[in-house]
Design a protein around this motif. Structure first.
Motif, PDB file in Angstrom:
ATOM      1  N   MET B   1      16.288  87.974  64.439  1.00 14.90           N
ATOM      2  CA  MET B   1      16.087  88.612  63.145  1.00 14.90           C
ATOM      3  C   MET B   1      15.367  89.933  63.328  1.00 14.90           C
ATOM      4  SD  MET B   1      13.968  87.109  59.943  1.00 14.90           S
ATOM      5  CE  MET B   1      12.337  87.649  60.380  1.00 14.90           C
ATOM      6  N   THR B   2      15.865  90.988  62.706  1.00 12.09           N
ATOM      7  CA  THR B   2      15.146  92.249  62.707  1.00 12.09           C
ATOM      8  C   THR B   2      14.093  92.171  61.609  1.00 12.09           C
ATOM      9  OG1 THR B   2      17.197  93.307  63.270  1.00 12.09           O
ATOM     10  CG2 THR B   2      15.408  94.743  62.632  1.00 12.09           C
ATOM     11  N   GLN B  98       9.874  80.967  64.024  1.00  6.57           N
ATOM     12  CA  GLN B  98      11.150  80.244  63.941  1.00  6.57           C
ATOM     13  C   GLN B  98      12.121  80.635  65.048  1.00  6.57           C
ATOM     14  OE1 GLN B  98      10.103  82.613  61.910  1.00  6.57           O
ATOM     15  NE2 GLN B  98      11.714  84.150  61.890  1.00  6.57           N
ATOM     16  N   ALA B  99      11.795  81.678  65.820  1.00  2.48           N
ATOM     17  CA  ALA B  99      12.686  82.109  66.895  1.00  2.48           C
ATOM     18  C   ALA B  99      12.215  81.613  68.265  1.00  2.48           C
ATOM     19  CB  ALA B  99      12.792  83.633  66.892  1.00  2.48           C
ATOM     20  N   LEU B 100      11.103  80.870  68.282  1.00  2.00           N
ATOM     21  CA  LEU B 100      10.569  80.422  69.567  1.00  2.00           C
ATOM     22  C   LEU B 100      11.239  79.128  70.037  1.00  2.00           C
ATOM     23  CD1 LEU B 100       6.770  81.115  69.020  1.00  2.00           C
ATOM     24  CD2 LEU B 100       8.488  82.586  70.071  1.00  2.00           C
ATOM     25  N   VAL B 101      11.222  78.912  71.355  1.00  2.00           N
ATOM     26  CA  VAL B 101      11.844  77.729  71.937  1.00  2.00           C
ATOM     27  C   VAL B 101      11.131  76.459  71.471  1.00  2.00           C
ATOM     28  CG1 VAL B 101      12.435  76.573  74.102  1.00  2.00           C
ATOM     29  CG2 VAL B 101      12.604  79.059  73.940  1.00  2.00           C
ATOM     30  N   ARG B 102       9.800  76.480  71.500  1.00  2.00           N
ATOM     31  CA  ARG B 102       9.022  75.334  71.030  1.00  2.00           C
ATOM     32  C   ARG B 102       7.859  75.832  70.177  1.00  2.00           C
ATOM     33  NH1 ARG B 102       9.142  70.190  73.535  1.00  2.00           N
ATOM     34  NH2 ARG B 102       7.469  69.696  72.081  1.00  2.00           N
ATOM     35  N   LEU B 144      16.113  85.976  55.557  1.00  2.40           N
ATOM     36  CA  LEU B 144      16.999  85.377  56.568  1.00  2.40           C
ATOM     37  C   LEU B 144      18.322  86.143  56.552  1.00  2.40           C
ATOM     38  CD1 LEU B 144      16.314  81.662  55.573  1.00  2.40           C
ATOM     39  CD2 LEU B 144      15.506  82.770  57.662  1.00  2.40           C
ATOM     40  N   PRO B 145      18.304  87.369  57.068  1.00  6.78           N
ATOM     41  CA  PRO B 145      19.457  88.240  56.878  1.00  6.78           C
ATOM     42  C   PRO B 145      20.605  88.024  57.874  1.00  6.78           C
ATOM     43  CG  PRO B 145      17.669  89.448  57.925  1.00  6.78           C
ATOM     44  CD  PRO B 145      17.199  88.047  57.752  1.00  6.78           C
ATOM     45  N   ASP B 146      20.423  87.170  58.882  1.00  2.00           N
ATOM     46  CA  ASP B 146      21.449  87.061  59.919  1.00  2.00           C
ATOM     47  C   ASP B 146      22.419  85.903  59.664  1.00  2.00           C
ATOM     48  OD1 ASP B 146      20.325  89.160  61.668  1.00  2.00           O
ATOM     49  OD2 ASP B 146      18.665  87.730  61.868  1.00  2.00           O
ATOM     50  N   GLN B 147      23.632  86.048  60.159  1.00  2.63           N
ATOM     51  CA  GLN B 147      24.616  84.973  60.096  1.00  2.63           C
ATOM     52  C   GLN B 147      24.196  83.829  61.019  1.00  2.63           C
ATOM     53  OE1 GLN B 147      27.188  84.714  58.189  1.00  2.63           O
ATOM     54  NE2 GLN B 147      27.560  86.777  57.407  1.00  2.63           N
ATOM     55  N   PRO B 152      18.572  84.819  65.608  1.00  2.00           N
ATOM     56  CA  PRO B 152      17.661  84.333  66.659  1.00  2.00           C
ATOM     57  C   PRO B 152      16.839  83.133  66.170  1.00  2.00           C
ATOM     58  CG  PRO B 152      16.789  86.320  65.657  1.00  2.00           C
ATOM     59  CD  PRO B 152      18.098  86.059  64.985  1.00  2.00           C
ATOM     60  N   ASN B 153      16.972  82.806  64.867  1.00  2.00           N
ATOM     61  CA  ASN B 153      16.151  81.721  64.308  1.00  2.00           C
ATOM     62  C   ASN B 153      16.723  80.358  64.682  1.00  2.00           C
ATOM     63  OD1 ASN B 153      14.658  83.731  63.103  1.00  2.00           O
ATOM     64  ND2 ASN B 153      15.854  83.664  61.210  1.00  2.00           N
TER      65      ASN B 153
END
Lengths: 388, 208
Positions: B1-2, B98-102, B144-147, B152-153
């Motif tokens: 996400m940008t 929300q973009a982190l692995v854990r 949450l602008p991404d498809q 990356p979330n």
């Protein structure tokens, strides 16, 4: 200085034709080994102009085999510019329109500064093996005396790669009020056992060459060329990454079939032999020994109970630390040790990890991301002086 | 996400403005994913805060360096191990959890390195998100602008989910601020936070 270059010959961002100067320091220098040099000479090149309050000076510290000739050319028809010409000049990261840049040949060097291939006034002979072994701290002291001679009380920044970066760290720790910014590039907080091992093999190659003559080879009119060549060949292996060597040389035979002898059969052999031979023509074996020992001895934490954090608490400078992803000689992990200690010491630091291909030698390359971050950092350093 | 631009009409984005009000003057902070260093620069100028940013993108790192912000090039997922326990007053993580692995392990690390954590994330329980899911689609909103295929979330959560995690790990919620899509507070959000908050801001402590 670019004014003196003939029009149309040198690129506009070159510092042009430069001339080295010899600065005589007529004061004793007490060395870490316990001995004292009564006086010494340092050969320097300078680029750009020192401003009225001498606040725009940058010290460039050279690495193992470097010298004072960092930028520009020595004559109009000289085709080989200084070793960091891509980084120093008008409009380059170390911008000579804004900074006065001082580049020296370190004490113990072999390009004109007092070192093993100069005369010892006490004996009238060449110093040779009698020249004292030096430390990075000794270099910092000698460079401070040079700064005094040039009328520079405080460096706007000191910059160096590899062994040069170690000098910059030592400057920040030993003389905190004389350096405002420290750019430490492709360096390490001290050498690893592996680093020292490579240096030891290089030294043994020189010391065991029958033409070394205990360091007095000048008097026998010979050069320990085999030893020095081997030392340099070994060094070059550590300057390149495995991937870079693979790309550049491959492992194909130069001829269609093996010749089953010890002539050059692979490209990498020819490269290393060429690098080794070229080095023998320009470098001094005793200086190589001194430089590798200075590397091995480097450990600024030694004076501070083996704590790099305590050592770096002495520093007042802001730091820019840069590492290269393909460098295994002084890997990014070593730079991060420096950064970690600076953060713990509550010092200002930025750290850039440059995606690179070549290996340790990348610190000499004009990689755009590298020059961008260094240039922007230094532009800010220059702006500080204007607003100060 | 940008992430949205940190400056809106020349002033600090409202969520960053809330964060900077939470931070006590003179403290030492670590800003994870610091971008071009806007927050750190603002805090240094207005609240005499000292600190460092962590940023993986070389261009953003360069932008930090250009404005005199201390920035360290490293990944949030493994960059925290280099920092000593309790070495910062605050560790800030904006719009990246929300973009982190854990996220749970990252929060544990954050609360080791910092005395307090300041975390922001998009609320997946917002009514617009729910409506779009009801219509049979992954949501697309301002936060949450991404498809679904290029976002990356990977670990989205609702306000309730996040607070359940905090309770389970015994992290104390020291402060909370819930903002709408214009990043402002309001009565509806106070009444039904999990439905109307679009962005959630928390300050946590680990007292265990």
């Amino acid at each position: 200085m670019s004014d003196s270059s003939p029009p149309g010959v040198l690129p506009a961002d070159s510092v042009g034709v430069v001339e080295a100067r010899r600065i005589a320091i007529e004061q004793p220098l007490k060395l870490d080994c316990g001995r004292t040099l009564p006086r010494f000479d340092l050969v320097v090149e300078t680029y750009g102009r020192l401003n009225a309050d001498a606040s725009n000076a940058i010290l460039v510290c050279h690495a193992l085999s470097g010298d004072h000739h960092a930028a520009g050319v020595n004559s109009a028809d000289d085709r080989k510019p200084g070793w960091w010409d891509n980084c120093i000049g008008p409009g380059k990261p170390i911008d000579t329109r804004r900074f006065f840049v001082v580049s020296l040949n370190n004490l113990g060097g072999c390009r004109g500064s007092t070192g093993p291939n100069t005369f010892n006034p006490e004996t009238g002979r060449l110093w040779g093996p009698d020249f004292p072994l030096l430390t990075v701290r000794d270099w910092v002291r000698s460079q401070a005396m040079l700064a005094d001679a040039l009328g520079i009380r405080v460096w706007a920044a000191a910059i160096g790669g590899s062994l040069g970066g170690m000098q910059v760290m030592q400057w920040a720790i030993d003389l905190p009020d004389r350096i405002r910014h420290a750019c430490v590039i492709a360096a390490a907080p001290k050498l690893s056992a592996q680093n020292i091992a490579f240096n030891e093999i290089a030294r043994q190659a020189i010391l065991s060459d029958p033409e070394f003559h205990g360091g007095r080879f000048y008097e026998h009119n010979v050069v320990p060329s085999r030893g020095l060549k081997l030392a340099r060949m070994l060094g070059h292996i550590t300057y390149l990454s495995d991937a870079a060597m693979r790309r550049r040389f491959g492992s194909e035979l130069k001829l269609a079939a093996p010749s089953f002898n010890f002539d050059v059969e692979f490209e990498v052999e020819s490269y290393l032999r060429h690098q080794g031979s070229a080095f023998v023509d320009r470098f001094d074996a005793n200086t190589y020994l001194i430089m590798t020992k200075a590397l091995d001895y480097f450990d600024p934490s030694r004076d501070y109970g083996d704590s790099l954090v305590t050592a770096l608490r002495q520093a007042r400078a802001r730091f820019l630390v840069i590492a290269f992803s393909s460098d295994w000689r002084f890997s990014p992990a070593r730079s991060r040790e420096i950064v970690k200690s600076l953060v713990e010491a509550d010092r200002d630091v930025s750290y850039a990890l440059i995606e690179s291909q070549l290996g340790h030698d990348d610190f000499l390359m004009p990689i755009p991301a590298y020059h961008d971050v260094l240039g922007r950092y230094l532009a800010r350093v220059a702006d500080e002086q204007v607003s100060a | 996400m940008t992430p949205p631009s940190p400056l809106v009409d020349g002033s600090l984005r409202p969520d960053l403005a809330v964060i900077s009000e939470w931070i006590e003057p003179g403290s030492r902070i670590l800003d994870l994913g610091c971008g071009d260093g806007t927050l750190l620069d603002h805090l240094a100028r207005t609240r005499q805060v000292r600190g460092y940013g962590l940023e993986i993108d070389p261009d953003k790192l360069s932008a930090c360096v250009a404005r005199g912000v201390n920035a360290i090039q490293a990944d949030v997922d493994d960059g925290l191990k280099d920092f000593a326990t309790d070495s910062f007053d605050y560790v800030v993580l904006t719009q990246t959890l929300q973009a982190l692995v854990r996220p749970d392990l990252a929060l544990t690390e954050i609360l080791r390195v910092g005395r307090r954590a300041i975390v922001t994330f998009p609320n997946f329980g917002h009514w617009r998100v729910r409506t779009q899911l009801l219509m049979g689609h992954m949501p697309l909103t301002k936060s949450l602008p991404d498809q679904w295929y290029d976002t990356p979330n990977i670990h989205l959560c609702t306000v309730q989910d996040f607070e359940a995690l905090c309770t389970a790990r015994r992290w104390t919620c020291v402060r909370r601020s819930l903002l709408d899509r214009a990043l402002r507070q309001g009565k509806r959000i106070t009444a039904w936070p999990n439905l109307f908050a679009e962005v959630a801001l928390y300050m946590l402590e680990d007292d265990t």
